[in-house]
Scaffold this motif. Structure first.
Motif, PDB file in Angstrom:
ATOM      1  N   UNK A 160       0.843  -1.200   0.000  1.00 51.57           N
ATOM      2  CA  UNK A 160       0.000   0.000   0.000  1.00 51.57           C
ATOM      3  C   UNK A 160       0.879   1.251   0.000  1.00 51.57           C
ATOM      4  N   UNK A 161       1.886   1.261   0.871  1.00 48.52           N
ATOM      5  CA  UNK A 161       2.782   2.417   0.943  1.00 48.52           C
ATOM      6  C   UNK A 161       3.549   2.615  -0.356  1.00 48.52           C
ATOM      7  N   UNK A 162       3.847   1.508  -1.020  1.00 46.13           N
ATOM      8  CA  UNK A 162       4.560   1.587  -2.292  1.00 46.13           C
ATOM      9  C   UNK A 162       3.641   1.782  -3.488  1.00 46.13           C
ATOM     10  N   UNK A 163       2.357   1.974  -3.208  1.00 47.99           N
ATOM     11  CA  UNK A 163       1.352   2.223  -4.242  1.00 47.99           C
ATOM     12  C   UNK A 163       1.240   1.065  -5.232  1.00 47.99           C
ATOM     13  N   UNK A 166      -2.145  -3.916  -6.703  1.00 42.09           N
ATOM     14  CA  UNK A 166      -2.366  -5.313  -7.078  1.00 42.09           C
ATOM     15  C   UNK A 166      -1.725  -6.240  -6.054  1.00 42.09           C
ATOM     16  N   UNK A 167      -0.477  -5.950  -5.691  1.00 44.66           N
ATOM     17  CA  UNK A 167       0.203  -6.769  -4.688  1.00 44.66           C
ATOM     18  C   UNK A 167      -0.482  -6.644  -3.337  1.00 44.66           C
ATOM     19  N   UNK A 194     -10.705  -2.113  -0.182  1.00 42.77           N
ATOM     20  CA  UNK A 194     -10.330  -0.793  -0.711  1.00 42.77           C
ATOM     21  C   UNK A 194      -9.623  -0.923  -2.049  1.00 42.77           C
ATOM     22  N   UNK A 195      -8.751  -1.890  -2.181  1.00 44.33           N
ATOM     23  CA  UNK A 195      -8.004  -2.040  -3.439  1.00 44.33           C
ATOM     24  C   UNK A 195      -8.895  -2.602  -4.545  1.00 44.33           C
ATOM     25  N   UNK A 196      -9.852  -3.437  -4.187  1.00 45.29           N
ATOM     26  CA  UNK A 196     -10.818  -3.919  -5.183  1.00 45.29           C
ATOM     27  C   UNK A 196     -11.669  -2.776  -5.696  1.00 45.29           C
ATOM     28  N   UNK A 197     -12.099  -1.908  -4.755  1.00 46.60           N
ATOM     29  CA  UNK A 197     -12.946  -0.771  -5.107  1.00 46.60           C
ATOM     30  C   UNK A 197     -12.202   0.179  -6.032  1.00 46.60           C
ATOM     31  N   UNK A 198     -10.908   0.434  -5.714  1.00 47.82           N
ATOM     32  CA  UNK A 198     -10.099   1.336  -6.549  1.00 47.82           C
ATOM     33  C   UNK A 198      -9.940   0.751  -7.944  1.00 47.82           C
TER      34      UNK A 198
END
Length: 201
Positions: A160-163, A166-167, A194-198
């Motif tokens: 997440x911090x590394x943007x 997918x990972x 959150x990552x699925x939504x994005x």
């Protein structure tokens, strides 16, 4: 000392040894020479000179950290642990020292020592939540202890911090499946959601 350290680690080693000759026995000059010698692969000399600095200022945690760094980067994590541990004892509120100690502990390969790394890395993480390196080390530590859930959650936080969304989603999904109900599992689910939504957006 700060300027000498920067010179020692960033300038051409031969130039450093010329700018800080052996005739200069001040602590900054020795500090710079230690860094240059270490970069030149002259570990024994660097360790010996660091011992001189420690003898002069035994309560200076950064001299201990320097020797720990030399030991660690030359493949001697067990020796590094002793110096980093003393540095942390002298300056327990410094997250950089906690991270260094935790990293050395993880690399010993000894499970009891790796387990001891967890609280040091967690303290460093709470002090600087945006440091990807600390999350990575926590992931490695938990992984080597066989805790799939917490290892993957830490790697998701790093991603997440590394943007790397997918990972992050992949690690969070693995973590959510492995973790028992509780705050950690909920955090993994939150990251996955959150990552699925994005991704849909």
């Amino acid at each position: 000392l700060v300027r000498a350290k920067l010179d020692g680690f960033l300038s051409i080693p031969a130039t450093v040894l010329t700018a800080y000759p052996e005739s200069d026995t001040s602590s900054p000059a020795i500090y710079a020479r230690v860094a240059a010698l270490h970069r030149m692969g002259r570990r024994a000399e660097a360790i010996q000179l660091t011992g001189t600095l420690i003898a002069r200022q035994p309560r200076n945690p950064w001299f201990r950290e320097l020797r720990g760094q030399i030991y660690f980067e030359t493949g001697h994590p067990k020796e590094a642990v002793a110096d980093y541990a003393e540095a942390v004892r002298l300056a327990p509120d410094q997250p950089l020292l906690r991270q260094g100690l935790g990293q050395a502990q993880v690399e010993t390969g000894d499970k009891a020592t790796i387990r001891a790394a967890i609280p040091n890395l967690e303290i460093a993480q709470r002090a600087d939540p945006s440091d990807e390196g600390t999350w990575h080390l926590l992931g490695v530590a938990w992984g080597r202890l066989g805790d799939v859930g917490r290892a993957n959650l830490a790697l998701a936080e790093e991603a997440i911090l590394g943007d790397d969304r997918i990972a992050a989603r992949r690690f969070a999904h693995i973590a959510a499946e492995a973790l028992p109900p509780g705050p950690s599992r909920q955090r993994a689910l939150d990251i996955e959601f959150a990552t699925k939504k994005e991704n849909r957006l």
